[in-house]
Design an enzyme around this catalytic site. Structure first.
Site, short mmCIF file in Angstrom:
data_model
loop_
_atom_site.label_atom_id
_atom_site.label_comp_id
_atom_site.label_asym_id
_atom_site.label_seq_id
_atom_site.Cartn_x
_atom_site.Cartn_y
_atom_site.Cartn_z
N ASN A 149 39.19 33.67 6.52
CA ASN A 149 39.24 34.90 5.71
C ASN A 149 38.36 36.03 6.24
O ASN A 149 38.72 37.20 6.14
CB ASN A 149 38.97 34.59 4.24
CG ASN A 149 37.58 34.06 4.02
OD1 ASN A 149 37.05 33.30 4.83
ND2 ASN A 149 36.96 34.46 2.93
N GLY A 225 34.61 26.64 3.99
CA GLY A 225 36.05 26.47 3.81
C GLY A 225 36.36 25.97 2.41
O GLY A 225 35.60 26.20 1.47
N SER A 226 37.46 25.26 2.29
CA SER A 226 37.92 24.85 0.97
C SER A 226 37.11 23.67 0.43
O SER A 226 36.53 22.89 1.21
CB SER A 226 39.40 24.45 1.06
OG SER A 226 39.53 23.36 1.95
N ALA A 228 38.31 21.00 -0.97
CA ALA A 228 38.93 19.71 -0.61
C ALA A 228 38.44 19.24 0.76
O ALA A 228 38.05 18.07 0.93
CB ALA A 228 40.45 19.85 -0.62
N GLU A 247 29.75 25.46 2.24
CA GLU A 247 30.03 26.71 1.49
C GLU A 247 31.50 26.68 1.15
O GLU A 247 32.35 26.84 2.03
CB GLU A 247 29.69 27.93 2.36
CG GLU A 247 28.25 28.02 2.78
CD GLU A 247 27.29 28.20 1.62
OE1 GLU A 247 27.72 28.68 0.55
OE2 GLU A 247 26.12 27.85 1.78
N CYS A 281 35.76 34.61 -0.65
CA CYS A 281 35.28 33.57 -1.57
C CYS A 281 34.52 34.18 -2.75
O CYS A 281 34.41 33.55 -3.79
CB CYS A 281 34.39 32.59 -0.81
SG CYS A 281 33.06 33.42 0.05
N GLU A 460 22.83 29.13 2.65
CA GLU A 460 22.70 29.80 3.93
C GLU A 460 21.84 31.04 3.72
O GLU A 460 21.36 31.30 2.63
CB GLU A 460 24.08 30.20 4.45
CG GLU A 460 24.99 29.01 4.71
CD GLU A 460 26.32 29.40 5.33
OE1 GLU A 460 26.88 30.44 4.94
OE2 GLU A 460 26.79 28.66 6.21
P1 NAD Z 1 39.96 25.12 5.11
O1 NAD Z 1 39.05 24.21 4.39
O2 NAD Z 1 41.40 24.80 5.16
O3 NAD Z 1 39.50 25.28 6.63
C1 NAD Z 1 38.21 25.72 6.99
C2 NAD Z 1 37.90 25.23 8.41
O4 NAD Z 1 37.83 23.80 8.37
C3 NAD Z 1 38.97 25.59 9.43
O5 NAD Z 1 38.35 25.86 10.67
C4 NAD Z 1 39.79 24.30 9.50
O6 NAD Z 1 40.46 24.15 10.72
C5 NAD Z 1 38.69 23.26 9.34
N1 NAD Z 1 39.16 21.94 8.85
C6 NAD Z 1 40.29 21.66 8.16
N2 NAD Z 1 40.37 20.33 7.94
C7 NAD Z 1 39.26 19.77 8.48
C8 NAD Z 1 38.76 18.44 8.55
N3 NAD Z 1 39.42 17.41 8.03
N4 NAD Z 1 37.56 18.24 9.14
C9 NAD Z 1 36.87 19.26 9.67
N5 NAD Z 1 37.30 20.54 9.64
C10 NAD Z 1 38.48 20.80 9.05
O7 NAD Z 1 39.70 26.57 4.48
P2 NAD Z 1 40.46 27.91 4.81
O8 NAD Z 1 41.81 27.85 4.17
O9 NAD Z 1 40.34 28.21 6.27
O10 NAD Z 1 39.54 28.99 4.07
C11 NAD Z 1 39.68 29.35 2.73
C12 NAD Z 1 38.68 28.61 1.87
O11 NAD Z 1 37.37 28.88 2.34
C13 NAD Z 1 38.71 29.06 0.44
O12 NAD Z 1 38.62 27.93 -0.40
C14 NAD Z 1 37.45 29.91 0.30
O13 NAD Z 1 36.91 29.99 -0.99
C15 NAD Z 1 36.52 29.21 1.23
N6 NAD Z 1 35.44 30.10 1.65
C16 NAD Z 1 34.19 29.87 1.16
C17 NAD Z 1 33.14 30.71 1.53
C18 NAD Z 1 31.74 30.50 1.02
O14 NAD Z 1 30.83 31.08 1.57
N7 NAD Z 1 31.54 29.70 -0.01
C19 NAD Z 1 33.39 31.78 2.40
C20 NAD Z 1 34.68 31.97 2.86
C21 NAD Z 1 35.71 31.13 2.50
#
Ligand code: NAD
Length: 480
Positions: A149, A225-226, A228, A247, A281, A460
């Site tokens: 994002n 990331g997410s 999950a 995060e 996020c 962070e």
């Molecule tokens: P995602 O979890 O699908 O992917 C994030 C990263 O993790 C990507 O580089 C992906 O390739 C990698 N990934 C996926 N599966 C993995 C695994 N099994 N093991 C290790 N790495 C893996 O998230 P996204 O769709 O790219 O981003 C959107 C999400 O990120 C939203 O839920 C958003 O709220 C969150 N987000 C949080 C913050 C924060 O600071 N809290 C900031 C930005 C985005």
């Protein structure tokens, strides 16, 4: 068509497998780049390169590490326009957002932690038992995994403190938006950044990300990331007790009291809901409005949402670009269908858009505002991560807090009121890691950044990041 490479040691390499992933331009749905489809073999090479670089990098004085990081920041700053165009194309964000906010913030991340490399200090304790001083030592090789994002903004937010603290990095940007991380790797090579200190492996999460998490040579994982995926990473790190910072997602409340200060109010409320198509996020996706002003606020927001200019990210008049991918656009449309099934009233938007011309096949959604749903519906508890704002009314402070804290996430919240005492009371009781009063997304990089509940683990920013990327060792001297 761009062909990206990985950065391993000081070499720009394709994936060991020789296979590629398509990278799409969200505004047109066309493939605009090919990304190496990396796997565990590439991660193993990157960890090896990082290991070899560790003792050299960690033994440099902080001022030398800072010098390298500032050189990278200078090189990036001199190419802001080029990086902004690439980010806008890769992620679909309006060019001005990339050029004026996100790429400059990536420069600031590098500079901020370059300064931290020089100023980070440790504690000493005396007066109870001997003389104690604490060493803060780098961990070695660390993994940094970032989402799509805010691609370069969040990528640098992770690698900068890791490098400043004396670690070598194996980093993985999102496969959905890999271009600017690749460009940064190329810049690092151009300026002769020490080989192996920063390694960038591209590819899918379950292959490259998982391999970084599982590699025994990686001593810590910083993940954004997410929720999950974060949970999966936490579980994988548990058996080796690997340090992990998570995060994750958010479902952030924006609480508007009747005495909210008016100048600039609606401009910020709109940004907090719709900036980057709601794909931040920290976006406020649930707005809680005191009932006395509910109709007035709702009507103004709906009028403004209808006026938002959605279209080509290259057009300077555009305020909202497309969503990042077809899959994500489908997910957001599914969430709106769920909201309708739950009985929501869709006040505006709710449908996909097809701007005429070069963007007619892009993944655009109309800014959407809905009302009429209770706090425990799926719409008001699950992250949508799109241009969808749900409105709820409250009668008093207690009810506002109950609604705000109803979600299982706890990343951020913003509170709008002229009553200083109430602002402090509410801030204290909100279940969130970050609370803004009469503002949104105002950031001092020294402050702790992160969430509670399902929004993550650890913080962070500033010293928190420097502490995460170092191990504390206490040394006690007998003074007897
Ligand atoms: P995602 O979890 O699908 O992917 C994030 C990263 O993790 C990507 O580089 C992906 O390739 C990698 N990934 C996926 N599966 C993995 C695994 N099994 N093991 C290790 N790495 C893996 O998230 P996204 O769709 O790219 O981003 C959107 C999400 O990120 C939203 O839920 C958003 O709220 C969150 N987000 C949080 C913050 C924060 O600071 N809290 C900031 C930005 C985005």
């Amino acid at each position: 068509m761009l062909s990206l490479t990985q950065l391993i040691g000081d070499r720009a390499l394709p994936a060991a497998s020789g296979t590629w992933l398509d990278v799409h331009e969200p505004a047109t749905a066309r493939v605009h780049a090919l990304c190496p489809d990396g796997d565990a073999a590439d991660v193993a090479s990157a960890v090896e390169a990082a290991r070899s670089a560790c003792s050299g990098w960690s033994s440099l004085p902080g001022s030398e590490r800072a010098r390298w990081m500032n050189r990278l920041a200078d090189a990036l700053e001199s190419r802001i326009d080029e990086f902004a165009r690439a980010e806008s194309r890769d992620a679909g964000k309006p060019l001005a957002l990339a050029r004026d906010i996100e790429i400059p913030r990536a420069v600031s991340n590098l500079r901020f932690f370059a300064a931290a490399a020089m100023q980070f200090a440790s504690e000493s304790h005396q007066g109870q038992a001997g003389l104690n001083y604490t060493l803060r030592q780098p961990l070695g090789v660390v993994g940094c995994i970032s989402p799509w994002n805010l691609p370069l903004y969040l990528f640098t937010w992770k690698i900068a403190p890791a490098l400043a603290a004396g670690n070598c990095v194996v980093a993985k940007p999102s496969e959905v938006t890999p271009v600017t991380a690749w460009m940064l790797g190329e810049l690092a090579r151009e300026i002769g950044f020490p080989a192996g200190v920063l390694n960038i492996v591209h590819g899918l999460g379950p292959k490259v990300g998982q391999a970084i998490v599982d590699h025994p040579g990686v001593k810590a994982v910083s993940f954004t990331g997410s929720t999950a995926v974060g949970q999966r990473i936490a579980a994988a790190c548990a058996s080796s007790l690997k340090k992990v910072s998570l995060e994750l997602g958010g479902k952030n409340p924006t609480i508007v009291f009747a005495d909210a200060p008016r100048p600039g109010l609606f401009d910020t409320l709109m940004r907090s809901a719709f900036q980057n198509s709601g794909q931040i996020c920290l976006c406020g996706s649930r707005m809680l409005i005191e009932r006395r002003i509910y109709d007035e606020v709702r009507d103004e927001l709906v009028a403004r949402a209808r006026q938002l200019r959605v279209g080509d990210p290259d057009d300077p008049a555009t305020q909202q670009g497309p969503l990042v991918s077809r899959a994500h656009c489908d997910k957001v449309r599914g969430c709106i269908a769920t909201a309708r099934d739950e009985g929501a009233v869709v006040l505006c938007g709710g449908e996909a858009l097809q701007p005429p011309g070069r963007c007619e096949n892009g993944w655009f959604m109309a800014p959407t505002i809905i009302e009429g749903l209770g706090p425990y519906t799926r719409t008001n508890t699950e992250e949508i991560f799109g241009p969808v704002l749900s409105l709820q009314a409250f009668d008093d402070e207690e009810e506002a807090l109950t609604l705000a804290n109803a979600a299982s996430y706890g990343l951020s919240a913003s509170v709008w009121t002229s009553d200083l005492r109430r602002a402090h009371r509410v801030a204290e009781r909100l279940e969130a890691g970050i609370v803004w009063i009469n503002t949104w997304l105002e950031r001092d990089l020294r402050t702790p950044f992160g969430g509670v509940k399902q929004s993550g683990l650890g913080r962070e920013g500033g010293l928190e990041a420097m502490r995460f990327f170092t191990e504390a060792k206490n040394v006690c001297i007998n003074l007897g």
